[in-house]
Design a protein around this motif. Structure first.
Motif, PDB file in Angstrom:
ATOM      1  N   CYS A  96       0.847  -1.188   0.000  1.00  0.00           N
ATOM      2  CA  CYS A  96       0.000   0.000   0.000  1.00  0.00           C
ATOM      3  C   CYS A  96       0.882   1.237   0.000  1.00  0.00           C
ATOM      4  N   ILE A  97       0.613   2.164  -0.924  1.00  0.00           N
ATOM      5  CA  ILE A  97       1.389   3.405  -0.977  1.00  0.00           C
ATOM      6  C   ILE A  97       0.459   4.601  -1.058  1.00  0.00           C
ATOM      7  N   TYR A  98       0.950   5.730  -0.577  1.00  0.00           N
ATOM      8  CA  TYR A  98       0.215   6.980  -0.688  1.00  0.00           C
ATOM      9  C   TYR A  98       0.297   7.495  -2.122  1.00  0.00           C
ATOM     10  N   GLY A  99      -0.792   8.086  -2.600  1.00  0.00           N
ATOM     11  CA  GLY A  99      -0.848   8.555  -3.982  1.00  0.00           C
ATOM     12  C   GLY A  99       0.035   9.747  -4.284  1.00  0.00           C
ATOM     13  N   ASP A 100       0.572  10.382  -3.240  1.00  0.00           N
ATOM     14  CA  ASP A 100       1.462  11.532  -3.461  1.00  0.00           C
ATOM     15  C   ASP A 100       2.925  11.186  -3.171  1.00  0.00           C
ATOM     16  N   LEU A 101       3.245   9.888  -3.173  1.00  0.00           N
ATOM     17  CA  LEU A 101       4.598   9.441  -2.839  1.00  0.00           C
ATOM     18  C   LEU A 101       5.427   9.205  -4.102  1.00  0.00           C
ATOM     19  N   MET A 102       6.497   9.966  -4.231  1.00  0.00           N
ATOM     20  CA  MET A 102       7.494   9.690  -5.270  1.00  0.00           C
ATOM     21  C   MET A 102       8.651   8.948  -4.616  1.00  0.00           C
ATOM     22  N   PHE A 103       9.146   7.909  -5.291  1.00  0.00           N
ATOM     23  CA  PHE A 103      10.167   7.088  -4.652  1.00  0.00           C
ATOM     24  C   PHE A 103      11.041   6.383  -5.682  1.00  0.00           C
ATOM     25  N   ASP A 104      12.260   6.159  -5.302  1.00  0.00           N
ATOM     26  CA  ASP A 104      13.161   5.311  -6.068  1.00  0.00           C
ATOM     27  C   ASP A 104      12.598   3.899  -6.044  1.00  0.00           C
ATOM     28  N   GLU A 105      12.474   3.276  -7.190  1.00  0.00           N
ATOM     29  CA  GLU A 105      11.830   1.954  -7.223  1.00  0.00           C
ATOM     30  C   GLU A 105      12.598   0.904  -6.418  1.00  0.00           C
ATOM     31  N   LYS A 106      13.864   1.173  -6.109  1.00  0.00           N
ATOM     32  CA  LYS A 106      14.620   0.244  -5.252  1.00  0.00           C
ATOM     33  C   LYS A 106      14.027   0.199  -3.846  1.00  0.00           C
ATOM     34  N   ILE A 107      13.336   1.269  -3.438  1.00  0.00           N
ATOM     35  CA  ILE A 107      12.656   1.256  -2.142  1.00  0.00           C
ATOM     36  C   ILE A 107      11.537   0.220  -2.152  1.00  0.00           C
ATOM     37  N   LEU A 108      10.799   0.154  -3.249  1.00  0.00           N
ATOM     38  CA  LEU A 108       9.737  -0.850  -3.365  1.00  0.00           C
ATOM     39  C   LEU A 108      10.324  -2.255  -3.325  1.00  0.00           C
ATOM     40  N   LYS A 109      11.445  -2.449  -3.974  1.00  0.00           N
ATOM     41  CA  LYS A 109      12.107  -3.756  -3.938  1.00  0.00           C
ATOM     42  C   LYS A 109      12.460  -4.142  -2.515  1.00  0.00           C
ATOM     43  N   LYS A 110      12.971  -3.191  -1.750  1.00  0.00           N
ATOM     44  CA  LYS A 110      13.290  -3.442  -0.346  1.00  0.00           C
ATOM     45  C   LYS A 110      12.038  -3.793   0.449  1.00  0.00           C
ATOM     46  N   CYS A 111      10.944  -3.080   0.171  1.00  0.00           N
ATOM     47  CA  CYS A 111       9.694  -3.336   0.868  1.00  0.00           C
ATOM     48  C   CYS A 111       9.223  -4.773   0.656  1.00  0.00           C
ATOM     49  N   LEU A 112       9.368  -5.248  -0.564  1.00  0.00           N
ATOM     50  CA  LEU A 112       8.920  -6.606  -0.892  1.00  0.00           C
ATOM     51  C   LEU A 112       9.754  -7.680  -0.197  1.00  0.00           C
ATOM     52  N   GLU A 113      10.927  -7.321   0.284  1.00  0.00           N
ATOM     53  CA  GLU A 113      11.810  -8.278   0.964  1.00  0.00           C
ATOM     54  C   GLU A 113      11.466  -8.457   2.439  1.00  0.00           C
ATOM     55  N   ILE A 114      10.601  -7.594   2.975  1.00  0.00           N
ATOM     56  CA  ILE A 114      10.241  -7.687   4.392  1.00  0.00           C
ATOM     57  C   ILE A 114       9.479  -8.988   4.650  1.00  0.00           C
ATOM     58  N   LYS A 115       9.889  -9.718   5.672  1.00  0.00           N
ATOM     59  CA  LYS A 115       9.306 -11.041   5.954  1.00  0.00           C
ATOM     60  C   LYS A 115       8.145 -10.995   6.939  1.00  0.00           C
ATOM     61  N   SER A 116       8.009  -9.930   7.693  1.00  0.00           N
ATOM     62  CA  SER A 116       6.951  -9.844   8.705  1.00  0.00           C
ATOM     63  C   SER A 116       5.574  -9.804   8.057  1.00  0.00           C
ATOM     64  N   GLU A 117       4.540 -10.126   8.865  1.00  0.00           N
ATOM     65  CA  GLU A 117       3.165 -10.040   8.366  1.00  0.00           C
ATOM     66  C   GLU A 117       2.814  -8.609   7.960  1.00  0.00           C
ATOM     67  N   ILE A 118       3.400  -7.645   8.691  1.00  0.00           N
ATOM     68  CA  ILE A 118       3.290  -6.230   8.351  1.00  0.00           C
ATOM     69  C   ILE A 118       4.701  -5.664   8.303  1.00  0.00           C
ATOM     70  N   GLY A 119       5.005  -4.884   7.271  1.00  0.00           N
ATOM     71  CA  GLY A 119       6.320  -4.270   7.172  1.00  0.00           C
ATOM     72  C   GLY A 119       6.226  -2.850   6.651  1.00  0.00           C
ATOM     73  N   LEU A 120       6.921  -1.935   7.281  1.00  0.00           N
ATOM     74  CA  LEU A 120       6.900  -0.534   6.884  1.00  0.00           C
ATOM     75  C   LEU A 120       8.256  -0.105   6.355  1.00  0.00           C
ATOM     76  N   MET A 121       8.239   0.761   5.349  1.00  0.00           N
ATOM     77  CA  MET A 121       9.479   1.361   4.873  1.00  0.00           C
ATOM     78  C   MET A 121       9.751   2.612   5.697  1.00  0.00           C
ATOM     79  N   VAL A 122      10.973   2.673   6.234  1.00  0.00           N
ATOM     80  CA  VAL A 122      11.327   3.711   7.193  1.00  0.00           C
ATOM     81  C   VAL A 122      12.595   4.431   6.754  1.00  0.00           C
ATOM     82  N   GLU A 123      12.563   5.760   6.830  1.00  0.00           N
ATOM     83  CA  GLU A 123      13.789   6.541   6.679  1.00  0.00           C
ATOM     84  C   GLU A 123      14.347   6.800   8.076  1.00  0.00           C
TER      85      GLU A 123
END
Length: 233
Positions: A96-123
Protein backbone atom coordinates in the motif's frame (compact mmCIF):
# COMPACT_ATOMS: atom_id res chain seq x y z
CA UNK A 1 1.14 -9.69 -4.70
CA UNK A 2 -1.27 -6.81 -5.20
CA UNK A 3 -0.65 -3.08 -5.18
CA UNK A 4 -2.84 -0.41 -3.59
CA UNK A 5 -2.56 3.32 -4.31
CA UNK A 6 -4.41 5.67 -1.97
CA UNK A 7 -5.38 8.54 -4.27
CA UNK A 8 -8.67 9.81 -2.89
CA UNK A 9 -7.55 12.99 -1.16
CA UNK A 10 -8.16 16.54 -2.35
CA UNK A 11 -4.70 17.83 -1.54
CA UNK A 12 -6.01 21.06 -0.07
CA UNK A 13 -2.60 21.92 1.41
CA UNK A 14 -1.26 22.15 -2.13
CA UNK A 15 -3.16 25.37 -2.71
CA UNK A 16 -5.13 25.93 -5.88
CA UNK A 17 -4.32 22.78 -7.84
CA UNK A 18 -7.36 21.51 -9.74
CA UNK A 19 -6.31 17.89 -10.18
CA UNK A 20 -5.73 14.99 -7.77
CA UNK A 21 -2.15 15.13 -6.45
CA UNK A 22 -1.32 11.82 -8.12
CA UNK A 23 -1.85 13.51 -11.51
CA UNK A 24 0.78 16.17 -10.95
CA UNK A 25 3.53 15.62 -13.49
CA UNK A 26 7.22 14.98 -12.99
CA UNK A 27 9.25 14.48 -16.16
CA UNK A 28 6.02 15.05 -18.10
CA UNK A 29 4.54 11.96 -16.48
CA UNK A 30 1.85 11.85 -13.76
CA UNK A 31 3.05 10.67 -10.35
CA UNK A 32 0.62 7.75 -10.43
CA UNK A 33 2.13 6.58 -13.72
CA UNK A 34 5.58 6.53 -12.09
CA UNK A 35 4.10 4.49 -9.25
CA UNK A 36 2.39 1.98 -11.53
CA UNK A 37 5.58 1.56 -13.57
CA UNK A 38 7.49 0.83 -10.36
CA UNK A 39 4.89 -1.73 -9.32
CA UNK A 40 5.06 -3.48 -12.67
CA UNK A 41 8.86 -3.52 -12.72
CA UNK A 42 8.67 -5.34 -9.39
CA UNK A 43 6.19 -7.92 -10.65
CA UNK A 44 3.01 -6.31 -9.33
CA UNK A 45 0.42 -6.12 -12.10
CA UNK A 46 -2.78 -6.39 -10.03
CA UNK A 47 -3.26 -2.80 -8.88
CA UNK A 48 -6.17 -1.21 -7.01
CA UNK A 49 -6.50 2.59 -6.93
CA UNK A 50 -8.70 4.23 -4.29
CA UNK A 51 -10.14 7.35 -5.90
CA UNK A 52 -12.23 10.20 -4.56
CA UNK A 53 -11.53 13.81 -5.51
CA UNK A 54 -12.07 14.22 -9.27
CA UNK A 55 -11.89 10.47 -9.69
CA UNK A 56 -12.98 10.72 -13.32
CA UNK A 57 -9.63 12.32 -14.19
CA UNK A 58 -7.73 9.33 -12.82
CA UNK A 59 -10.02 6.89 -14.60
CA UNK A 60 -9.59 8.76 -17.87
CA UNK A 61 -5.81 8.42 -17.59
CA UNK A 62 -5.63 4.78 -16.51
CA UNK A 63 -8.82 3.33 -18.04
CA UNK A 64 -8.91 -0.43 -17.45
CA UNK A 65 -5.23 -0.73 -16.61
CA UNK A 66 -6.07 -0.91 -12.89
CA UNK A 67 -9.03 -1.69 -10.65
CA UNK A 68 -10.85 1.02 -8.74
CA UNK A 69 -12.74 1.60 -5.54
CA UNK A 70 -14.48 4.91 -4.95
CA UNK A 71 -14.16 6.73 -1.62
CA UNK A 72 -17.24 8.95 -1.41
CA UNK A 73 -16.07 10.31 1.96
CA UNK A 74 -12.73 11.63 0.73
CA UNK A 75 -13.51 15.11 2.04
CA UNK A 76 -14.80 13.86 5.39
CA UNK A 77 -12.31 11.22 6.53
CA UNK A 78 -8.59 10.57 6.33
CA UNK A 79 -7.03 7.54 4.65
CA UNK A 80 -8.28 5.09 7.28
CA UNK A 81 -11.53 4.92 5.30
CA UNK A 82 -9.73 4.44 1.99
CA UNK A 83 -7.84 1.45 3.38
CA UNK A 84 -11.06 0.06 4.88
CA UNK A 85 -12.63 0.17 1.42
CA UNK A 86 -9.56 -1.28 -0.29
CA UNK A 87 -9.10 -4.27 2.01
CA UNK A 88 -12.55 -5.57 1.12
CA UNK A 89 -11.34 -5.93 -2.49
CA UNK A 90 -8.01 -7.65 -1.75
CA UNK A 91 -7.29 -11.36 -1.87
CA UNK A 92 -3.50 -11.58 -1.67
CA UNK A 93 -0.44 -10.06 -0.05
CA UNK A 94 -0.33 -6.38 -0.90
CA UNK A 95 1.78 -3.24 -0.86
CA UNK A 96 0.00 0.00 0.00
CA UNK A 97 1.39 3.40 -0.98
CA UNK A 98 0.22 6.98 -0.69
CA UNK A 99 -0.85 8.56 -3.98
CA UNK A 100 1.46 11.53 -3.46
CA UNK A 101 4.60 9.44 -2.84
CA UNK A 102 7.49 9.69 -5.27
CA UNK A 103 10.17 7.09 -4.65
CA UNK A 104 13.16 5.31 -6.07
CA UNK A 105 11.83 1.95 -7.22
CA UNK A 106 14.62 0.24 -5.25
CA UNK A 107 12.66 1.26 -2.14
CA UNK A 108 9.74 -0.85 -3.37
CA UNK A 109 12.11 -3.76 -3.94
CA UNK A 110 13.29 -3.44 -0.35
CA UNK A 111 9.69 -3.34 0.87
CA UNK A 112 8.92 -6.61 -0.89
CA UNK A 113 11.81 -8.28 0.96
CA UNK A 114 10.24 -7.69 4.39
CA UNK A 115 9.31 -11.04 5.95
CA UNK A 116 6.95 -9.84 8.71
CA UNK A 117 3.17 -10.04 8.37
CA UNK A 118 3.29 -6.23 8.35
CA UNK A 119 6.32 -4.27 7.17
CA UNK A 120 6.90 -0.53 6.88
CA UNK A 121 9.48 1.36 4.87
CA UNK A 122 11.33 3.71 7.19
CA UNK A 123 13.79 6.54 6.68
CA UNK A 124 16.17 6.57 9.67
CA UNK A 125 15.91 10.35 10.03
CA UNK A 126 12.98 12.43 11.19
CA UNK A 127 11.12 14.98 9.13
CA UNK A 128 8.55 17.39 10.51
CA UNK A 129 4.91 16.61 9.72
CA UNK A 130 5.72 13.05 8.66
CA UNK A 131 4.53 9.90 10.44
CA UNK A 132 7.22 8.81 12.88
CA UNK A 133 8.08 5.32 14.06
CA UNK A 134 9.65 3.96 17.21
CA UNK A 135 11.71 0.78 16.96
CA UNK A 136 12.66 -1.50 19.83
CA UNK A 137 14.33 -4.91 19.58
CA UNK A 138 14.17 -4.72 15.77
CA UNK A 139 10.40 -4.30 15.77
CA UNK A 140 8.18 -1.27 15.29
CA UNK A 141 6.39 -0.56 18.56
CA UNK A 142 4.66 2.70 17.58
CA UNK A 143 3.79 4.62 14.42
CA UNK A 144 2.18 8.03 14.73
CA UNK A 145 2.82 11.76 14.43
CA UNK A 146 2.91 12.33 18.19
CA UNK A 147 6.23 10.58 18.77
CA UNK A 148 8.79 13.18 19.78
CA UNK A 149 11.71 13.62 17.39
CA UNK A 150 14.32 12.65 19.97
CA UNK A 151 12.46 9.42 20.72
CA UNK A 152 11.71 8.52 17.09
CA UNK A 153 13.69 5.92 15.15
CA UNK A 154 12.75 7.46 11.82
CA UNK A 155 9.83 8.24 9.54
CA UNK A 156 7.27 5.98 7.91
CA UNK A 157 7.44 7.07 4.28
CA UNK A 158 3.95 5.94 3.23
CA UNK A 159 4.77 2.49 1.84
CA UNK A 160 3.79 -0.70 3.66
CA UNK A 161 3.57 -4.40 2.90
CA UNK A 162 0.91 -6.73 4.34
CA UNK A 163 0.52 -10.49 4.13
CA UNK A 164 -2.88 -11.90 3.27
CA UNK A 165 -2.89 -13.58 6.70
CA UNK A 166 -3.05 -10.20 8.40
CA UNK A 167 -5.63 -8.65 6.06
CA UNK A 168 -8.67 -9.77 8.05
CA UNK A 169 -7.24 -8.75 11.47
CA UNK A 170 -6.24 -5.37 10.04
CA UNK A 171 -9.71 -4.88 8.54
CA UNK A 172 -11.33 -5.78 11.86
CA UNK A 173 -9.23 -3.25 13.75
CA UNK A 174 -9.93 -0.48 11.23
CA UNK A 175 -13.62 -1.41 11.13
CA UNK A 176 -13.86 -1.08 14.90
CA UNK A 177 -12.14 2.30 14.80
CA UNK A 178 -14.55 3.56 12.13
CA UNK A 179 -17.58 2.22 14.02
CA UNK A 180 -16.34 4.22 17.02
CA UNK A 181 -16.12 7.33 14.83
CA UNK A 182 -12.34 7.42 14.99
CA UNK A 183 -10.89 9.30 12.03
CA UNK A 184 -7.24 9.49 11.08
CA UNK A 185 -4.56 7.53 9.30
CA UNK A 186 -4.77 3.79 8.74
CA UNK A 187 -1.66 3.42 10.87
CA UNK A 188 -4.08 3.56 13.81
CA UNK A 189 -5.09 0.05 12.78
CA UNK A 190 -1.46 -1.04 12.73
CA UNK A 191 -0.92 0.35 16.23
CA UNK A 192 -4.00 -1.55 17.42
CA UNK A 193 -2.44 -4.77 16.12
CA UNK A 194 0.90 -3.92 17.75
CA UNK A 195 -0.95 -3.75 21.08
CA UNK A 196 -2.19 -7.28 20.36
CA UNK A 197 1.42 -8.47 19.97
CA UNK A 198 1.50 -8.58 16.18
CA UNK A 199 5.09 -8.06 15.03
CA UNK A 200 5.60 -5.16 12.63
CA UNK A 201 8.86 -5.25 10.73
CA UNK A 202 10.61 -2.67 8.60
CA UNK A 203 13.32 -1.89 6.11
CA UNK A 204 15.33 1.31 6.01
CA UNK A 205 15.46 3.38 2.84
CA UNK A 206 19.26 3.67 3.26
CA UNK A 207 19.58 6.99 1.47
CA UNK A 208 17.36 6.13 -1.50
CA UNK A 209 15.26 9.09 -2.67
CA UNK A 210 11.63 9.60 -1.71
CA UNK A 211 9.27 12.46 -0.96
CA UNK A 212 5.58 12.71 -0.09
CA UNK A 213 4.03 15.82 -1.52
CA UNK A 214 1.64 17.48 0.88
CA UNK A 215 2.53 21.04 -0.06
CA UNK A 216 3.53 22.80 -3.28
CA UNK A 217 7.13 23.28 -2.12
CA UNK A 218 7.44 19.51 -1.74
CA UNK A 219 6.18 19.04 -5.28
CA UNK A 220 8.84 21.48 -6.46
CA UNK A 221 11.43 19.56 -4.46
CA UNK A 222 10.28 16.29 -6.03
CA UNK A 223 10.84 17.77 -9.48
CA UNK A 224 14.39 18.65 -8.47
CA UNK A 225 15.09 15.20 -6.99
CA UNK A 226 13.59 13.15 -9.82
CA UNK A 227 13.60 15.69 -12.61
CA UNK A 228 16.73 14.46 -14.36
CA UNK A 229 15.66 10.84 -14.40
CA UNK A 230 13.56 9.22 -17.07
CA UNK A 231 12.25 6.80 -14.50
CA UNK A 232 12.45 6.50 -10.72
CA UNK A 233 15.34 4.06 -10.80
Amino acid sequence: MQGVILAAGKGSRMGNIDVPKCLLEINEMPVIRHQINSFKKNGIDDILVVTGYKSEMIRKLLNNEVKYVENSKFDEMNNIYSVWLAIKKLKDDFVCIYGDLMFDEKILKKCLEIKSEIGLMVEPNTRDETMKVKIENEKIVAVNKKIENDKASGNFIGMAKFSKKITEPLFNEINELIENNVDGYYTLGIESLIKKNINVGYQFTNGLSWIDMDEINEFEEAKKIFGNEREIS
